[in-house]
Design a protein around this motif. Structure first.
Motif, PDB file in Angstrom:
ATOM      1  N   LEU A 135      12.981  54.385  52.175  1.00 54.03           N
ATOM      2  CA  LEU A 135      11.848  55.301  52.081  1.00 54.03           C
ATOM      3  C   LEU A 135      11.001  55.073  50.836  1.00 54.03           C
ATOM      4  CD1 LEU A 135      13.505  58.617  53.311  1.00 54.03           C
ATOM      5  CD2 LEU A 135      12.067  57.031  54.585  1.00 54.03           C
ATOM      6  N   ASP A 136      11.615  54.634  49.747  1.00 52.79           N
ATOM      7  CA  ASP A 136      10.884  54.451  48.493  1.00 52.79           C
ATOM      8  C   ASP A 136      10.493  52.985  48.352  1.00 52.79           C
ATOM      9  OD1 ASP A 136      11.200  57.136  47.770  1.00 52.79           O
ATOM     10  OD2 ASP A 136      13.216  56.731  47.013  1.00 52.79           O
ATOM     11  N   VAL A 137       9.272  52.662  48.770  1.00 51.53           N
ATOM     12  CA  VAL A 137       8.785  51.286  48.743  1.00 51.53           C
ATOM     13  C   VAL A 137       7.927  51.084  47.503  1.00 51.53           C
ATOM     14  CG1 VAL A 137       7.462  49.531  49.959  1.00 51.53           C
ATOM     15  CG2 VAL A 137       8.811  51.186  51.255  1.00 51.53           C
ATOM     16  N   PRO A 154      13.736  52.822  58.309  1.00 57.52           N
ATOM     17  CA  PRO A 154      13.636  54.218  57.859  1.00 57.52           C
ATOM     18  C   PRO A 154      14.509  54.537  56.653  1.00 57.52           C
ATOM     19  CG  PRO A 154      13.794  54.098  60.236  1.00 57.52           C
ATOM     20  CD  PRO A 154      14.049  52.723  59.735  1.00 57.52           C
ATOM     21  N   ARG A 157       3.584  51.819  55.093  1.00 55.00           N
ATOM     22  CA  ARG A 157       3.835  52.519  56.348  1.00 55.00           C
ATOM     23  C   ARG A 157       4.713  51.700  57.284  1.00 55.00           C
ATOM     24  NH1 ARG A 157      -1.815  53.001  56.158  1.00 55.00           N
ATOM     25  NH2 ARG A 157      -2.017  51.752  58.060  1.00 55.00           N
ATOM     26  N   ARG A 216       8.411  51.496  56.161  1.00 55.46           N
ATOM     27  CA  ARG A 216       9.111  52.762  56.396  1.00 55.46           C
ATOM     28  C   ARG A 216       9.435  52.950  57.875  1.00 55.46           C
ATOM     29  NH1 ARG A 216       5.523  56.639  52.354  1.00 55.46           N
ATOM     30  NH2 ARG A 216       6.579  56.021  50.405  1.00 55.46           N
ATOM     31  N   ARG A 217       8.560  52.457  58.729  1.00 59.96           N
ATOM     32  CA  ARG A 217       8.831  52.556  60.165  1.00 59.96           C
ATOM     33  C   ARG A 217       9.882  51.532  60.587  1.00 59.96           C
ATOM     34  NH1 ARG A 217       4.106  53.511  64.397  1.00 59.96           N
ATOM     35  NH2 ARG A 217       4.362  55.530  63.373  1.00 59.96           N
TER      36      ARG A 217
END
Length: 427
Positions: free
Chosen positions: A330-332, A327, A320, A323-324
């Motif tokens: 997105l694919d972690v 941005p 999370r 991604r914040r």
């Protein structure tokens, strides 16, 4: 190490192989026995051997097994405590003396890397201490002012400049410290071990100390298969100390810290995230840190232990948060995860101890072990060799402090970090 992927993670996967060592067998003599194969122990051993001493180093497990092989790899100047409060706590002459030593500590790390040709992914681009909110900005501004008046090359960057340096985030500013950098920490420890062997140090691994005895003029250090007799003993075990002289562990509260490494990111992300390759961390109480390794993996960490329920909590939080923060990413997907322990003293400052006759230790790095551990090792050598007096050391000798309710406090650190990460940064 020891078939545990959660102990050293990415660093074990990517570090050069350790030098060939083995357990102590038979009886030996030395001028100095160094206990512990981390930064302080290895640095002490190198400088002692270069000064003409016969040195034996005993490591209970493998080189870099403790915090030296598990940390983030940020080579920072100073301590968590700001310079002015540090000087005030220690008083003259030790306060400013310690500040001056830690000011140049990263440079000594870099010089050792270059001198001995250590392959440890050295990056000398500095570090970024990222401010969260107005309070965080005030903190880094105060830290910058205190270092700048001492001539340090640090500067406060605006929110926009910080965003460009990081490639994301919403920080209110950052402190760029040009003295600092990053390394592959386990590779650095293994490189120091090679340098120690080349200098003539006898390095023994898998050599846990079982017995110690004082003959009056020398110490006899016994292991399962052998012993070493020496005039001096340097205890360099810090937060991972066990057995004889493990009281340095008793004055520390263990703070768990984990790291998660992504798979190598695609080129467009490598060039947009931390494009100058600074290492970074923020001002939150439960802080986050992030940096790249040489192969383009993003290493992201925070307070907590990757065990039992905590493992899933911290991993989900890390996804999370990334991604914040970025941005675009997105694919972690994480390739490795590991954690270790930071030894925290009551005032967040290191200690110098005289544990017995000719038995000494520096300990309590409070999450700043790479550069301080290296320079404290170089300071111990001339003291043992008789070239420096005790009054000229960077810290006064202090008795070991008894910390009450250690187990309770350590359990609270684990539970508290899980609670924060359960609720923080939810999308």
């Amino acid at each position: 190490m020891r078939s545990d992927p959660k102990s050293h993670g990415l660093w074990e996967l990517t570090a050069p192989a350790p030098p060939v060592t083995g357990p102590l067998v038979g009886d030996a003599k030395a001028d100095v026995v160094v206990i512990g194969g981390g930064y302080t122990g290895l640095s002490s051993a190198i400088h002692l051997a270069e000064g003409g001493a016969r040195v034996s180093l005993l490591e209970a497990s493998e080189i870099g097994f403790g915090a030296s092989g598990r940390n983030v790899g940020l080579v920072n100047a100073g301590m968590w405590v700001m310079p002015d409060p540090l000087a005030g706590t220690l008083g003259p002459p030790f306060g400013e003396r310690l500040i001056n030593l830690l000011d140049r500590a990263p440079r000594e790390v870099f010089e050792l890397v270059e001198k001995h040709g250590i392959e440890c992914e050295l990056e000398r681009a500095g570090t970024l201490h990222c401010a969260v909110g107005r309070k965080g900005l005030q903190e880094i501004q105060m830290r910058a002012e205190q270092w700048q008046k001492r001539g340090a090359p640090v500067e406060v960057l605006s929110a926009e400049e910080t965003r460009r340096k990081i490639g994301g985030g919403n920080y209110t500013g950052s402190l760029l410290d040009k003295r600092a950098g990053t390394i592959q920490p386990l590779a650095y420890a293994r490189g120091l071990a090679r340098a120690a062997l080349a200098a003539g140090v006898k390095v023994f691994t898998q050599s846990e100390i079982l017995t110690v005895s004082d003959t009056g003029s020398r110490w006899r250090i016994g292991t399962a298969k052998g012993s070493v007799n020496a005039e001096w003993v340097i205890v360099a075990t810090d937060a991972y100390g066990k057995g004889p002289w493990s009281q340095v562990r008793q004055e520390q509260i263990h703070l768990p810290y984990f790291n998660l490494a992504t798979r190598p990111l695609p080129d467009h992300l490598r060039t947009s995230i931390l494009p100058e390759r600074q290492g970074a961390w923020d001002t939150r109480r439960v802080l986050s840190s992030f940096r790249f390794d040489r192969s383009g993996r993003l290493v992201f960490g925070s307070v907590g232990a990757l065990e039992r329920f905590g493992a899933s909590v911290h991993r989900a939080w890390a996804v999370r948060s990334l991604r914040r923060l970025f941005p675009i990413a997105l694919d972690v997907e994480f390739e490795a995860g590991w954690f270790g322990m930071i030894g925290m003293t009551s005032d967040n400052l290191p200690r110098f101890h005289k544990l017995d006759r000719n038995v000494i230790a520096f300990s309590g790095y409070n999450g700043r072990g790479i550069a301080p551990g290296t320079v404290f090792g170089s300071v111990l050598a001339p003291y043992v060799l008789g070239d420096v007096q005790e009054k000229d050391l960077p810290l006064p000798a202090e008795p070991v402090e008894e910390r009450r309710f250690r187990a309770v406090r350590e359990a609270l650190y684990r539970a508290g970090s899980q609670l924060v990460h359960l609720t923080e940064a939810r999308l």
